[in-house]
Scaffold this motif. Sequence first.
Motif, PDB file in Angstrom:
ATOM      1  N   VAL A  19       0.813  -1.220   0.000  1.00  0.00           N
ATOM      2  CA  VAL A  19       0.000   0.000   0.000  1.00  0.00           C
ATOM      3  C   VAL A  19       0.849   1.275   0.000  1.00  0.00           C
ATOM      4  O   VAL A  19       0.440   2.298  -0.556  1.00  0.00           O
ATOM      5  N   LEU A  20       2.047   1.220   0.572  1.00  0.00           N
ATOM      6  CA  LEU A  20       2.918   2.402   0.571  1.00  0.00           C
ATOM      7  C   LEU A  20       3.926   2.379  -0.578  1.00  0.00           C
ATOM      8  O   LEU A  20       4.763   3.270  -0.701  1.00  0.00           O
ATOM      9  N   GLY A  21       3.837   1.345  -1.400  1.00  0.00           N
ATOM     10  CA  GLY A  21       4.772   1.201  -2.517  1.00  0.00           C
ATOM     11  C   GLY A  21       4.093   1.438  -3.866  1.00  0.00           C
ATOM     12  O   GLY A  21       3.051   2.079  -3.944  1.00  0.00           O
ATOM     13  N   MET A  22       4.685   0.877  -4.905  1.00  0.00           N
ATOM     14  CA  MET A  22       4.158   1.107  -6.256  1.00  0.00           C
ATOM     15  C   MET A  22       2.695   0.683  -6.415  1.00  0.00           C
ATOM     16  O   MET A  22       1.912   1.414  -7.002  1.00  0.00           O
ATOM     17  N   PRO A  23       2.303  -0.502  -5.904  1.00  0.00           N
ATOM     18  CA  PRO A  23       0.890  -0.875  -6.090  1.00  0.00           C
ATOM     19  C   PRO A  23      -0.053   0.114  -5.413  1.00  0.00           C
ATOM     20  O   PRO A  23      -1.084   0.489  -5.985  1.00  0.00           O
ATOM     21  N   ALA A  59       5.122  10.583  -9.713  1.00  0.00           N
ATOM     22  CA  ALA A  59       6.230  10.465  -8.764  1.00  0.00           C
ATOM     23  C   ALA A  59       6.365  11.691  -7.859  1.00  0.00           C
ATOM     24  O   ALA A  59       6.650  11.558  -6.665  1.00  0.00           O
ATOM     25  N   ASP A  60       6.091  12.860  -8.402  1.00  0.00           N
ATOM     26  CA  ASP A  60       6.267  14.057  -7.572  1.00  0.00           C
ATOM     27  C   ASP A  60       5.150  14.224  -6.542  1.00  0.00           C
ATOM     28  O   ASP A  60       5.206  15.137  -5.714  1.00  0.00           O
ATOM     29  N   ARG A  61       4.168  13.341  -6.571  1.00  0.00           N
ATOM     30  CA  ARG A  61       3.088  13.406  -5.572  1.00  0.00           C
ATOM     31  C   ARG A  61       3.015  12.133  -4.724  1.00  0.00           C
ATOM     32  O   ARG A  61       2.085  11.994  -3.918  1.00  0.00           O
ATOM     33  N   TYR A  62       3.983  11.221  -4.906  1.00  0.00           N
ATOM     34  CA  TYR A  62       3.979  10.004  -4.077  1.00  0.00           C
ATOM     35  C   TYR A  62       3.908  10.356  -2.589  1.00  0.00           C
ATOM     36  O   TYR A  62       3.194   9.718  -1.818  1.00  0.00           O
ATOM     37  N   HIS A  63       4.675  11.372  -2.193  1.00  0.00           N
ATOM     38  CA  HIS A  63       4.753  11.690  -0.765  1.00  0.00           C
ATOM     39  C   HIS A  63       3.387  12.071  -0.192  1.00  0.00           C
ATOM     40  O   HIS A  63       3.078  11.772   0.949  1.00  0.00           O
ATOM     41  N   VAL A  64       2.562  12.696  -1.029  1.00  0.00           N
ATOM     42  CA  VAL A  64       1.214  13.072  -0.583  1.00  0.00           C
ATOM     43  C   VAL A  64       0.377  11.818  -0.347  1.00  0.00           C
ATOM     44  O   VAL A  64      -0.293  11.670   0.685  1.00  0.00           O
ATOM     45  N   ALA A  65       0.427  10.905  -1.313  1.00  0.00           N
ATOM     46  CA  ALA A  65      -0.358   9.679  -1.198  1.00  0.00           C
ATOM     47  C   ALA A  65       0.144   8.817  -0.046  1.00  0.00           C
ATOM     48  O   ALA A  65      -0.641   8.248   0.716  1.00  0.00           O
ATOM     49  N   ILE A  66       1.479   8.719   0.089  1.00  0.00           N
ATOM     50  CA  ILE A  66       2.042   7.898   1.168  1.00  0.00           C
ATOM     51  C   ILE A  66       1.600   8.430   2.522  1.00  0.00           C
ATOM     52  O   ILE A  66       1.201   7.675   3.412  1.00  0.00           O
ATOM     53  N   SER A  67       1.621   9.735   2.652  1.00  0.00           N
ATOM     54  CA  SER A  67       1.228  10.337   3.920  1.00  0.00           C
ATOM     55  C   SER A  67      -0.244  10.030   4.226  1.00  0.00           C
ATOM     56  O   SER A  67      -0.596   9.661   5.349  1.00  0.00           O
ATOM     57  N   GLU A  68      -1.104  10.149   3.219  1.00  0.00           N
ATOM     58  CA  GLU A  68      -2.530   9.869   3.427  1.00  0.00           C
ATOM     59  C   GLU A  68      -2.761   8.395   3.765  1.00  0.00           C
ATOM     60  O   GLU A  68      -3.483   8.058   4.707  1.00  0.00           O
ATOM     61  N   MET A  69      -2.110   7.528   3.011  1.00  0.00           N
ATOM     62  CA  MET A  69      -2.310   6.084   3.204  1.00  0.00           C
ATOM     63  C   MET A  69      -1.716   5.628   4.538  1.00  0.00           C
ATOM     64  O   MET A  69      -2.264   4.735   5.194  1.00  0.00           O
ATOM     65  N   ALA A  70      -0.601   6.228   4.933  1.00  0.00           N
ATOM     66  CA  ALA A  70      -0.003   5.864   6.225  1.00  0.00           C
ATOM     67  C   ALA A  70      -0.968   6.184   7.353  1.00  0.00           C
ATOM     68  O   ALA A  70      -1.100   5.424   8.306  1.00  0.00           O
ATOM     69  N   ASN A  71      -1.682   7.300   7.217  1.00  0.00           N
ATOM     70  CA  ASN A  71      -2.699   7.629   8.228  1.00  0.00           C
ATOM     71  C   ASN A  71      -3.782   6.565   8.289  1.00  0.00           C
ATOM     72  O   ASN A  71      -4.233   6.183   9.365  1.00  0.00           O
TER      73      ASN A  71
END
Lengths: 348, 348
Positions: free
Chosen positions: A137-141, A294-306
């Motif tokens: 979930v925090l990676g490519m998929p 790629a330049d928005r991965y950090h946004v998605a990772i942050s949301e999904m980590a929550n």
Amino acid sequence: MTTHAISSLVNHQIRLASRPVGLPTDANWEHTQQGVEEPSEGGVLLKTLALSLDPAMRGWMNEGKSYIPPVAIGEVMRAGGVGTVIASKHPGYAVGDMVSAGFGVQEYLSVGAQDIRRSGLAKIDLSVGSLTQWLNVLGMPGMTGYFGLMDVGQPQAGETVVVSGAAGAVGQTVGQLAKIKGCRVVGIAGGAAKCDWVVKELGFDACIDYKAGPTAVRDGLKAHCAQGVDVYFDNVGGEILDHVLARINRKARIIICGAISQYNSTTAVQGPKNYLSLLVNRARMEGIVVFDYADRYHVAISEMANYLQDGRMKSKEDVVVGLDQFPNALLKLFSGENFGKLVLQVAN
Amino acid sequence: MTTHAISSLVNHQIRLASRPVGLPTDANWEHTQQGVEEPSEGGVLLKTLALSLDPAMRGWMNEGKSYIPPVAIGEVMRAGGVGTVIASKHPGYAVGDMVSAGFGVQEYLSVGAQDIRRSGLAKIDLSVGSLTQWLNVLGMPGMTGYFGLMDVGQPQAGETVVVSGAAGAVGQTVGQLAKIKGCRVVGIAGGAAKCDWVVKELGFDACIDYKAGPTAVRDGLKAHCAQGVDVYFDNVGGEILDHVLARINRKARIIICGAISQYNSTTAVQGPKNYLSLLVNRARMEGIVVFDYADRYHVAISEMANYLQDGRMKSKEDVVVGLDQFPNALLKLFSGENFGKLVLQVAN
């Protein structure tokens, strides 16, 4: 690690020996080994801990133009993974750092100063997700599911979202995210166990077992999508895509993420016979390649980590152990044998 | 017209007698005649002057759900047209007004007060376009081309736009409009005469004759779309769609307007085998139905009328004379025999 210790390491690798026709076989792979060297100035030496096995790998084995160049014959097979820094001459990385990168199917990866960016090297934080979640979930998929659903699918609360490969890496993210966004979510997966898990553990509203009989998908869509389909996230192609096309609503969005049913076909790809449903319904079908975001991965990772933290997002990984198991493990994707995101554990 | 004169009129009609399998035949049509009555309060009586013959008609003859209900067995065949008011009890319409409406394949149409809106009745101004242009660039085909290209295709100056059915009603509008918007435009049409006309008269950059040989489309696209295809406006479907899919650029837009190659197929529709090019290229394929844009027709008509006036837009209509010729005339669309927008002239 000392220079001496490094020079005693052996890097086992799996290389593409020939291009498969249909399903890959052992003959398509070459097992090799090499010595390991200290990183050069500005570089790092990484040890592979786990690799992500993905349907897209099958496409990378084919010759010809695609969204990235094919893996060359004789080259170490391309694979994303997670691992640890075991030697560093780069100021931003220290021994012991956990990272994700394009490791390739091998035990060690030396990244030179000029290749840092190209390797996709990034630190990962195990306090927000486990090692395997960083491949899921925090990676490519996860990124694929997130941007495909949110940017291309643009789901609205109350809409019906259907996702195929629902128990797979991308599918589990897509379905749970669509639920979080207030949609009705119907999965399509192979077998009762996967369908049960998708509904009971992940909270999908329903899941259709495409292996349950020749009319299972058609009947299931009719039963579970009484209001039609607004968003379809397609990982499989083939007949399932046609069944969904027959039930889309006006202005529906179909995200073309993959077509695993077609990847090993030795005849022409099966085009969607019902594509004129796009016309009738003023609907659209659009492809997604995750690298564009790629330049928005950090946004998605942050949301999904929550969501992982607060329990709204769960994940399941199917872990196969041992680099040498790569050829067989990969085949599980195409038989649908894997249950959850398929991960190859290379070291502890 | 006096009540007496009206009651002496005979309305010849062509009705759908049965649903065709494959190409329509004479057996699918019934020729009938009825008396004509004065309009009721708030209604108008129209005389048909010319009807628009369109590929979409073939779809209306089939049973089953589509973007509009099928024509019922025994019903006058649906057709848009232009004509004149010969009697009026509606304050907004006077005898002699020229109008467009859903006439049906018949000589007269009586529109009751409650059906004015549903009939699509609208006055037309012959000072900005001829009667047949009101069925072409200023009519449904023109509106289809305009909104399909501009809203769905969103062409940018410098991009390459490909349009199939280039010499047809929708195609000629699309190509000329794309040229006006600064695009490189490549048509696909059947036969050297149509291709010559499209290039020499309409100013397309090139036109590919799909009848010129089995590799004509593939080779033509390669030769004339060296920079790839950014927008494809598809009127034909089938193999031509697949050839274009093989040459699209990143973020390409494919407008699915029709699939004339498939309308008379007695086997399954041929789905686009190369649809995964949408994935590789992050491209989209989207359907259009012109009726969705009804509230903006006036904007498009006004813009296109200007282009007709200043000579930047030309039009060609292929006029067949006589209501009874409808069944044969319709077939010209499917053989590709018509050269320009196909119009059935019903009266002078």
